[in-house]
Enzyme design. Structure first.
Site, PDB file in Angstrom:
ATOM      1  N   GLY A  81       0.805  -1.213   0.000  1.00  0.00           N
ATOM      2  CA  GLY A  81       0.000   0.000   0.000  1.00  0.00           C
ATOM      3  C   GLY A  81       0.841   1.267   0.000  1.00  0.00           C
ATOM      4  O   GLY A  81       1.948   1.304  -0.539  1.00  0.00           O
ATOM      5  N   SER A  82       0.333   2.292   0.664  1.00  0.00           N
ATOM      6  CA  SER A  82       0.904   3.637   0.537  1.00  0.00           C
ATOM      7  C   SER A  82       2.287   3.799   1.143  1.00  0.00           C
ATOM      8  O   SER A  82       2.921   4.836   0.928  1.00  0.00           O
ATOM      9  CB  SER A  82      -0.050   4.662   1.157  1.00  0.00           C
ATOM     10  OG  SER A  82      -1.219   4.771   0.382  1.00  0.00           O
ATOM     11  N   THR A  83       2.784   2.834   1.921  1.00  0.00           N
ATOM     12  CA  THR A  83       4.164   2.957   2.393  1.00  0.00           C
ATOM     13  C   THR A  83       5.138   2.937   1.213  1.00  0.00           C
ATOM     14  O   THR A  83       6.257   3.439   1.330  1.00  0.00           O
ATOM     15  CB  THR A  83       4.515   1.820   3.378  1.00  0.00           C
ATOM     16  OG1 THR A  83       4.272   0.556   2.757  1.00  0.00           O
ATOM     17  CG2 THR A  83       3.692   1.934   4.645  1.00  0.00           C
ATOM     18  N   PHE A  84       4.705   2.407   0.051  1.00  0.00           N
ATOM     19  CA  PHE A  84       5.554   2.411  -1.137  1.00  0.00           C
ATOM     20  C   PHE A  84       5.745   3.819  -1.697  1.00  0.00           C
ATOM     21  O   PHE A  84       6.643   4.050  -2.518  1.00  0.00           O
ATOM     22  CB  PHE A  84       4.965   1.489  -2.201  1.00  0.00           C
ATOM     23  CG  PHE A  84       5.801   0.261  -2.459  1.00  0.00           C
ATOM     24  CD1 PHE A  84       6.379   0.041  -3.696  1.00  0.00           C
ATOM     25  CD2 PHE A  84       6.010  -0.669  -1.459  1.00  0.00           C
ATOM     26  CE1 PHE A  84       7.150  -1.088  -3.935  1.00  0.00           C
ATOM     27  CE2 PHE A  84       6.769  -1.799  -1.686  1.00  0.00           C
ATOM     28  CZ  PHE A  84       7.363  -2.017  -2.921  1.00  0.00           C
ATOM     29  N   LYS A  85       4.915   4.746  -1.257  1.00  0.00           N
ATOM     30  CA  LYS A  85       5.075   6.133  -1.714  1.00  0.00           C
ATOM     31  C   LYS A  85       6.378   6.741  -1.199  1.00  0.00           C
ATOM     32  O   LYS A  85       6.861   7.738  -1.753  1.00  0.00           O
ATOM     33  CB  LYS A  85       3.881   6.975  -1.278  1.00  0.00           C
ATOM     34  CG  LYS A  85       2.592   6.579  -1.978  1.00  0.00           C
ATOM     35  CD  LYS A  85       1.372   7.236  -1.371  1.00  0.00           C
ATOM     36  CE  LYS A  85       0.102   6.711  -2.042  1.00  0.00           C
ATOM     37  NZ  LYS A  85      -1.140   7.142  -1.387  1.00  0.00           N
TER      38      LYS A  85
END
Length: 653
Positions: A359-363
């Site tokens: 999820g958004s931790t890849f941002k």
């Protein structure tokens, strides 16, 4: 003149006593023994007396009464009366010959008997030597039914970074039986099941009914179990002492330390990876784990997992500079002494073997790529006013601002649309290159056999590049993600994660993946997210935490589910001078009244990270600081931060 046989009275009495022993026929027949007892004398002997049938009543011939002697034969020794010297000699010779033959026969019989005894006792002795010396004995020979190799006598200890014992070897009793000695197999199995409730009574009964001379019933009994079985007193039940691996902290470090089999051979975890080293029995193997911090991590994520009715959870605390794993917990877990009873999901290590769309931790990685390549700055704006439609897929924002956002706002509000715009600007080759350098496209090299290789798209299409920008379309392990974040915040150097303690002060060279300047910028953005963005619940007074939330819809094999999610938070502290990275993942949490029915990373994972940092930081030697001090403010302030102007999407030009 009549021939008489005369002798002293004493000799006659001895003759009569001899006659009483050998019988009247012996004397009457004139045996050599009797002849020697009655030697012949001359008639001139004054003490002679006549033994013939017509002799006077008094042997002395002077009227004195005869001695009161009872002769045991009817006739007065007729055989002796007529014996001459030659006859006596022949009889003596025959007697001597018979005596020698009798003695020789007796000697021969004794020799044969002695030989038989020697052979018999020699056979017994040889059997004893065979059992006790040439073999290892009934119990030990039976215990030697190994799978692949002879059981290891012992193994080296495993300790944590502070010397706390994590695994050691003790002597334990194992129970076996000789079915041939079991009178009632069903009764014995039932009585055994009463003291060992977890055994299969029917299987035990079947073993006890076999015609074998040896069957195992239970390996590695505890002292209490040993005593209970011993009190049963069942004939045919016996014990053998074997080395057994024990784990003082039980399930706490099960996924790290691993387990051994009944023969003390490594099955999983460190026990398997270092099986040869541990069996060489050198000094203790020192791990990077701190069991105190491990306890804090497990307790907190277990409480969150239970509160949100999740199916699983995982947590990691990693040294940001050395990539040493200080704590790593996967739930559910298992008792390493009863691993055979644990279900598959409990034995599964979610941190290293589990692969998840994060999820958004890849941002974090997408934003770092843009800053490191110079494709964008804090003020670069991206159009996030409307969802993006790609074929049949629609990309939306969960916390939609419905306007153009600067790069720092895209990160702070966790905009999926903004992240896609960044990825399009980067291009697929650049995206893939950076992810590879961050170690997200290959399996990590940690010292565990339970390691999964990431799932990456093949081929890498434009739609894949878009979804990967916000953590979908690629699946990695939590350990990979945490170690990549460590490289982002520690100055830009990726080092391999390890479970073995490095020497104090030793920092591996590693591989530079982003610049020092990019690393400093990312630390500021991560702190901004905790102070003003989706990670506010992760803030811990005094410890200056920075991080990123993540919420990922799970793919059930056909489509993404609206009800099954992964709540995630990864952060570092103190973020102005990072020392540790913390990653927490909650698998399929459910909304509860305390979170207003929400189950996102910001409301589920962020709060547990805050509690973990508050408890673990003092144990790790991290002292609280004044977040308003000039040193901290200067390190984390983003100069000239302002909302993006309305207008065209600058990044799309």
């Amino acid at each position: 003149m009549m021939r008489t046989v005369a002798a002293p009275l004493g000799r006659l009495r001895r003759a009569f006593r001899a006659a009483g022993r050998f019988g009247s026929t012996a004397l009457g027949g004139g045996t050599v023994a009797d002849a020697r007892a009655l030697p012949l004398v001359t008639a001139d002997d004054p003490d002679q007396f006549d033994l013939s049938p017509g002799a006077p009543a008094s042997p002395w011939g002077d009227g004195r009464p005869a001695p009161d002697v009872k002769v045991p034969f009817a006739t007065p020794l007729p055989g002796l009366v007529d014996l001459g010297p030659q006859s006596w000699r022949r009889r003596v010779e025959r007697f001597e010959t018979a005596r020698k033959e009798a003695v020789e026969t007796g000697r021969n019989r004794l020799m044969v008997l002695a030989l038989l005894l020697v052979v018999a006792f020699g056979g017994v002795a040889a059997r004893l030597v065979e059992i006790t010396v040439m073999r290892t004995g009934g119990e030990r020979a039976a215990a030697r039914e190994d799978r692949h190799a002879a059981p290891a006598a012992s193994r080296a200890e495993i300790v944590d970074r502070n010397g706390t014992l994590l695994a050691t070897t003790l002597a334990a009793a194992s129970l076996f039986a000789n079915p041939r000695k079991i009178a009632d197999a069903e009764d014995a199995a039932q009585r055994l099941a009463a003291v060992l409730p977890d055994i299969d009574r029917k299987a035990v009964a079947a073993r006890l009914k076999s015609d074998r001379g040896f069957v195992w019933l239970r390996r590695g009994l505890t002292p209490r179990q040993h005593a209970a079985v011993h009190r049963l007193g069942i004939p045919g039940f016996e014990f053998v002492t074997e080395p057994q691996r024990v784990y003082p902290h039980g399930a706490l470090t099960a996924h790290i330390v691993g387990t051994t089999d009944v023969d003390n051979l490594g099955l999983s975890g460190i026990e398997r990876s270092f099986d040869g080293t541990l069996r060489d029995y050198g000094g203790p193997l020192e791990l990077s784990v701190d069991v105190r911090v491990q306890h804090v991590l497990r307790e907190e994520i277990a409480a969150t997992m239970a509160a949100h009715h999740a199916i699983g959870a995982a947590g990691i605390i990693l040294d940001a500079q050395t990539s040493e794993i200080v704590a790593m917990v996967s739930l559910p877990d298992f008792d390493p002494l009863a691993v055979g009873l644990a279900p598959a999901e409990a034995r599964f290590n979610r941190n290293t073997l589990g692969l998840y769309e994060m999820g958004s931790t890849f941002k974090i990685f997408t934003t770092a790529m843009v800053l490191d390549t110079g494709r964008g700055t804090f003020g670069t704006a991206y159009d996030a006013s409307e969802p993006i439609q790609v074929a049949s897929f629609t990309i939306r924002d969960f916390h939609g601002q419905n306007r153009r956002l600067t790069l720092q706002e895209v990160f702070k509000y966790s905009s999926n649309i903004g992240a896609v715009r960044m990825a399009v600007e980067l291009g697929l080759p650049t995206q893939r290159s950076y992810l590879g350098k961050l170690g997200l496209l290959q399996a990590p090299t940690v010292e565990l056999p339970e390691v999964g290789a990431p799932l990456v798209p093949k081929p890498w299409l434009p739609i894949n590049g878009m979804t990967i920008a916000f953590g979908h379309g690629i699946a990695v392990s939590p350990l990979q993600a945490a170690n990549a974040v460590a490289a982002i915040v520690n100055g830009g150097v990726l080092r391999p994660p390890t479970l073995v303690r490095r020497p104090p002060g030793a920092i591996p060279s590693g591989e530079r993946v982003i610049s020092l300047a990019t690393s400093e910028k990312m630390r500021k953005l991560m702190r901004l997210t905790v102070v003003e963005g989706t990670g506010k619940r992760a803030d811990v007074p005094g410890y200056v935490l920075g991080g990123k939330t993540g919420t990922a819809e799970k793919n059930d094999g056909k489509r993404y589910s609206d009800s099954k999610r992964l709540a995630n938070f990864v952060g570092a502290f103190p973020i102005h001078a990072p020392r540790f990275v913390v990653q927490v993942l909650i698998d399929e949490p459910k909304g509860v009244p305390d979170t207003n029915g929400q189950a996102t990373g910001g409301v589920v994972a962020a709060p547990v990270v805050a509690r973990i940092v508050a408890r673990a930081a003092p144990l790790l030697g991290v002292e609280p600081v004044d977040v308003e001090s000039p040193r901290v403010r200067d390190a984390l302030t983003i100069a000239g931060a302002s909302p993006a102007p309305r207008g065209r999407n600058l990044a799309a030009q």
